[in-house]
Design a protein around this motif. Structure first.
Motif, PDB file in Angstrom:
ATOM      1  N   SER A 246      10.793   8.946  -0.947  1.00  0.00           N
ATOM      2  CA  SER A 246      10.162   9.217  -2.319  1.00  0.00           C
ATOM      3  C   SER A 246       9.784   8.304  -2.027  1.00  0.00           C
ATOM      4  O   SER A 246       9.976   6.530  -2.294  1.00  0.00           O
ATOM      5  N   ALA A 247       8.323   8.262  -1.260  1.00  0.00           N
ATOM      6  CA  ALA A 247       7.095   7.032  -0.378  1.00  0.00           C
ATOM      7  C   ALA A 247       6.476   6.320  -1.778  1.00  0.00           C
ATOM      8  O   ALA A 247       6.463   7.292  -2.815  1.00  0.00           O
ATOM      9  N   TYR A 248       6.476   5.583  -1.610  1.00  0.00           N
ATOM     10  CA  TYR A 248       5.553   4.962  -2.729  1.00  0.00           C
ATOM     11  C   TYR A 248       3.987   4.416  -1.984  1.00  0.00           C
ATOM     12  O   TYR A 248       4.098   4.562  -1.141  1.00  0.00           O
ATOM     13  N   TYR A 249       2.951   4.605  -2.786  1.00  0.00           N
ATOM     14  CA  TYR A 249       1.764   4.472  -2.949  1.00  0.00           C
ATOM     15  C   TYR A 249       1.484   3.242  -3.504  1.00  0.00           C
ATOM     16  O   TYR A 249       0.882   4.036  -5.391  1.00  0.00           O
ATOM     17  N   ALA A 250       0.121   2.591  -3.682  1.00  0.00           N
ATOM     18  CA  ALA A 250      -0.322   2.155  -4.083  1.00  0.00           C
ATOM     19  C   ALA A 250      -1.400   2.945  -5.027  1.00  0.00           C
ATOM     20  O   ALA A 250      -2.046   3.991  -4.301  1.00  0.00           O
ATOM     21  N   ASP A 251      -2.061   2.944  -6.781  1.00  0.00           N
ATOM     22  CA  ASP A 251      -2.596   3.311  -7.181  1.00  0.00           C
ATOM     23  C   ASP A 251      -4.034   4.132  -6.400  1.00  0.00           C
ATOM     24  O   ASP A 251      -4.686   5.089  -6.182  1.00  0.00           O
ATOM     25  N   SER A 252      -4.253   2.924  -5.659  1.00  0.00           N
ATOM     26  CA  SER A 252      -6.195   2.939  -4.797  1.00  0.00           C
ATOM     27  C   SER A 252      -5.789   3.722  -4.085  1.00  0.00           C
ATOM     28  O   SER A 252      -6.913   3.849  -3.762  1.00  0.00           O
ATOM     29  N   VAL A 253      -5.044   3.852  -3.466  1.00  0.00           N
ATOM     30  CA  VAL A 253      -4.718   4.925  -1.810  1.00  0.00           C
ATOM     31  C   VAL A 253      -3.925   6.343  -1.912  1.00  0.00           C
ATOM     32  O   VAL A 253      -4.026   6.912  -1.312  1.00  0.00           O
ATOM     33  N   LYS A 254      -3.677   6.768  -3.229  1.00  0.00           N
ATOM     34  CA  LYS A 254      -2.936   8.215  -3.487  1.00  0.00           C
ATOM     35  C   LYS A 254      -4.124   9.043  -3.552  1.00  0.00           C
ATOM     36  O   LYS A 254      -4.914   9.121  -3.756  1.00  0.00           O
ATOM     37  N   GLY A 255      -3.595  10.162  -2.166  1.00  0.00           N
ATOM     38  CA  GLY A 255      -4.693  10.929  -1.877  1.00  0.00           C
ATOM     39  C   GLY A 255      -5.414  10.439  -1.171  1.00  0.00           C
ATOM     40  O   GLY A 255      -6.034  10.972  -0.418  1.00  0.00           O
ATOM     41  N   ARG A 256      -5.538   9.472  -0.403  1.00  0.00           N
ATOM     42  CA  ARG A 256      -6.106   9.714   0.616  1.00  0.00           C
ATOM     43  C   ARG A 256      -5.054   8.634   1.905  1.00  0.00           C
ATOM     44  O   ARG A 256      -5.581   8.799   2.827  1.00  0.00           O
ATOM     45  N   PHE A 257      -3.776   7.784   1.516  1.00  0.00           N
ATOM     46  CA  PHE A 257      -2.939   7.379   2.685  1.00  0.00           C
ATOM     47  C   PHE A 257      -2.550   8.217   3.001  1.00  0.00           C
ATOM     48  O   PHE A 257      -1.387   8.269   1.850  1.00  0.00           O
ATOM     49  N   THR A 258      -1.020   8.699   3.709  1.00  0.00           N
ATOM     50  CA  THR A 258      -0.056   9.016   4.115  1.00  0.00           C
ATOM     51  C   THR A 258       0.813   7.849   4.924  1.00  0.00           C
ATOM     52  O   THR A 258       0.499   8.190   6.171  1.00  0.00           O
ATOM     53  N   ILE A 259       1.848   7.414   4.791  1.00  0.00           N
ATOM     54  CA  ILE A 259       3.251   6.865   5.305  1.00  0.00           C
ATOM     55  C   ILE A 259       3.328   8.609   6.165  1.00  0.00           C
ATOM     56  O   ILE A 259       4.069   8.794   5.425  1.00  0.00           O
ATOM     57  N   SER A 260       4.199   7.475   7.540  1.00  0.00           N
ATOM     58  CA  SER A 260       4.908   8.591   7.572  1.00  0.00           C
ATOM     59  C   SER A 260       5.616   7.921   8.992  1.00  0.00           C
ATOM     60  O   SER A 260       5.896   6.681   9.140  1.00  0.00           O
ATOM     61  N   ARG A 261       7.151   8.721   9.017  1.00  0.00           N
ATOM     62  CA  ARG A 261       7.743   8.126  10.327  1.00  0.00           C
ATOM     63  C   ARG A 261       8.754   8.823  10.978  1.00  0.00           C
ATOM     64  O   ARG A 261       9.272   9.592  10.921  1.00  0.00           O
ATOM     65  N   ASP A 262       8.529   8.082  13.150  1.00  0.00           N
ATOM     66  CA  ASP A 262       9.495   9.191  13.657  1.00  0.00           C
ATOM     67  C   ASP A 262      10.624   7.993  14.259  1.00  0.00           C
ATOM     68  O   ASP A 262       9.691   6.709  14.923  1.00  0.00           O
ATOM     69  N   ASN A 263      11.463   8.423  13.094  1.00  0.00           N
ATOM     70  CA  ASN A 263      12.784   7.865  13.546  1.00  0.00           C
ATOM     71  C   ASN A 263      13.262   7.910  15.292  1.00  0.00           C
ATOM     72  O   ASN A 263      13.777   6.528  15.625  1.00  0.00           O
ATOM     73  N   ALA A 264      13.048   8.703  16.107  1.00  0.00           N
ATOM     74  CA  ALA A 264      13.438   8.632  17.124  1.00  0.00           C
ATOM     75  C   ALA A 264      12.451   7.763  17.887  1.00  0.00           C
ATOM     76  O   ALA A 264      13.476   7.494  19.102  1.00  0.00           O
ATOM     77  N   LYS A 265      11.498   7.763  17.552  1.00  0.00           N
ATOM     78  CA  LYS A 265      10.484   6.815  18.233  1.00  0.00           C
ATOM     79  C   LYS A 265      10.327   5.368  17.571  1.00  0.00           C
ATOM     80  O   LYS A 265       9.490   4.428  18.676  1.00  0.00           O
TER      81      LYS A 265
ATOM     82  N   VAL B 163       0.523  -1.257   0.104  1.00  0.00           N
ATOM     83  CA  VAL B 163      -0.392  -0.056  -0.072  1.00  0.00           C
ATOM     84  C   VAL B 163       0.789   0.941  -0.005  1.00  0.00           C
ATOM     85  O   VAL B 163       0.343   2.559  -1.211  1.00  0.00           O
ATOM     86  N   ALA B 164       2.026   1.127   0.838  1.00  0.00           N
ATOM     87  CA  ALA B 164       3.067   2.565   1.234  1.00  0.00           C
ATOM     88  C   ALA B 164       3.855   1.844   1.638  1.00  0.00           C
ATOM     89  O   ALA B 164       4.373   1.054   2.376  1.00  0.00           O
ATOM     90  N   ALA B 165       5.541   2.368   1.446  1.00  0.00           N
ATOM     91  CA  ALA B 165       6.691   2.599   1.706  1.00  0.00           C
ATOM     92  C   ALA B 165       7.428   3.307   1.997  1.00  0.00           C
ATOM     93  O   ALA B 165       7.100   4.681   0.728  1.00  0.00           O
ATOM     94  N   ALA B 166       8.535   3.659   2.669  1.00  0.00           N
ATOM     95  CA  ALA B 166       8.821   5.118   2.416  1.00  0.00           C
ATOM     96  C   ALA B 166      10.376   4.577   3.367  1.00  0.00           C
ATOM     97  O   ALA B 166      10.811   3.392   4.319  1.00  0.00           O
ATOM     98  N   THR B 167      11.467   5.481   3.126  1.00  0.00           N
ATOM     99  CA  THR B 167      13.044   5.372   3.587  1.00  0.00           C
ATOM    100  C   THR B 167      12.816   5.684   4.319  1.00  0.00           C
ATOM    101  O   THR B 167      11.757   6.438   4.510  1.00  0.00           O
ATOM    102  N   TRP B 168      14.328   6.355   4.901  1.00  0.00           N
ATOM    103  CA  TRP B 168      14.245   6.909   6.714  1.00  0.00           C
ATOM    104  C   TRP B 168      13.879   8.261   6.961  1.00  0.00           C
ATOM    105  O   TRP B 168      13.120   9.039   7.688  1.00  0.00           O
ATOM    106  N   ASN B 169      13.942   8.944   5.689  1.00  0.00           N
ATOM    107  CA  ASN B 169      13.087   9.995   5.298  1.00  0.00           C
ATOM    108  C   ASN B 169      11.589  10.613   4.452  1.00  0.00           C
ATOM    109  O   ASN B 169      11.829  11.814   4.370  1.00  0.00           O
ATOM    110  N   VAL B 170      11.440   9.549   4.309  1.00  0.00           N
ATOM    111  CA  VAL B 170      10.086   9.772   3.242  1.00  0.00           C
ATOM    112  C   VAL B 170      10.532  10.116   2.610  1.00  0.00           C
ATOM    113  O   VAL B 170       9.056  10.914   1.907  1.00  0.00           O
TER     114      VAL B 170
END
Length: 126
Positions: free
Chosen positions: A57-76, A48-55
């Motif tokens: 160049s995230a990837y989103y499946a076409d079916s979720v683009k514009g609706r889903f957002t991946i994020s990450r808190d590397n400190a946590k 559905v979505a994927a991201a490297t450490w700094n997000v």
């Protein structure tokens, strides 16, 4: 070794929102590509979505683009999937996964994810 634990699934109405969280163990969390997969009943698992450490160049499946957002808190050591404008077809078990690799955009579909969480159910009612 990375251990992943998802949380935040549940029941939502169409048009609603849910946020999934995935807590990872390990001291090198930022080195991993983190992905969210889902598998609906009788369907193949899909990224559905994927991201490297700094997000960057995230990837989103076409079916979720514009609706889903991946994020990450590397400190946590945590990655999130914010899901808005949910649709009944988003109903699935959602899995968090980690890959000891690098990817960008569509390439995140092609790497091997070696670590998986137990999954969390998301059900969207119409």
């Amino acid at each position: 070794q990375v251990q992943l634990v998802e949380s935040g699934g549940g029941l939502a109405q169409a048009g609603g929102s849910l946020r999934l969280s995935c807590a990872a163990s390990g001291r090198t969390f930022s080195r991993y590509v983190m992905g969210w997969f889902r598998q609906a009943l009788g369907e193949k698992r899909e990224l559905v979505a994927a991201a490297t450490w700094n997000v960057g160049s995230a990837y989103y499946a076409d079916s979720v683009k514009g609706r889903f957002t991946i994020s990450r808190d590397n400190a946590k050591n945590t990655v999130y999937l914010q899901m808005n404008s949910l649709k009944p077809e988003d109903t699935a078990v959602y899995y968090c996964a980690a890959a000891s690799d690098y990817c960008s955009g569509y390439g995140c579909r092609l790497i091997e994810y070696g670590y998986w969480g137990q999954g969390t159910q998301v059900t969207v009612s119409s």
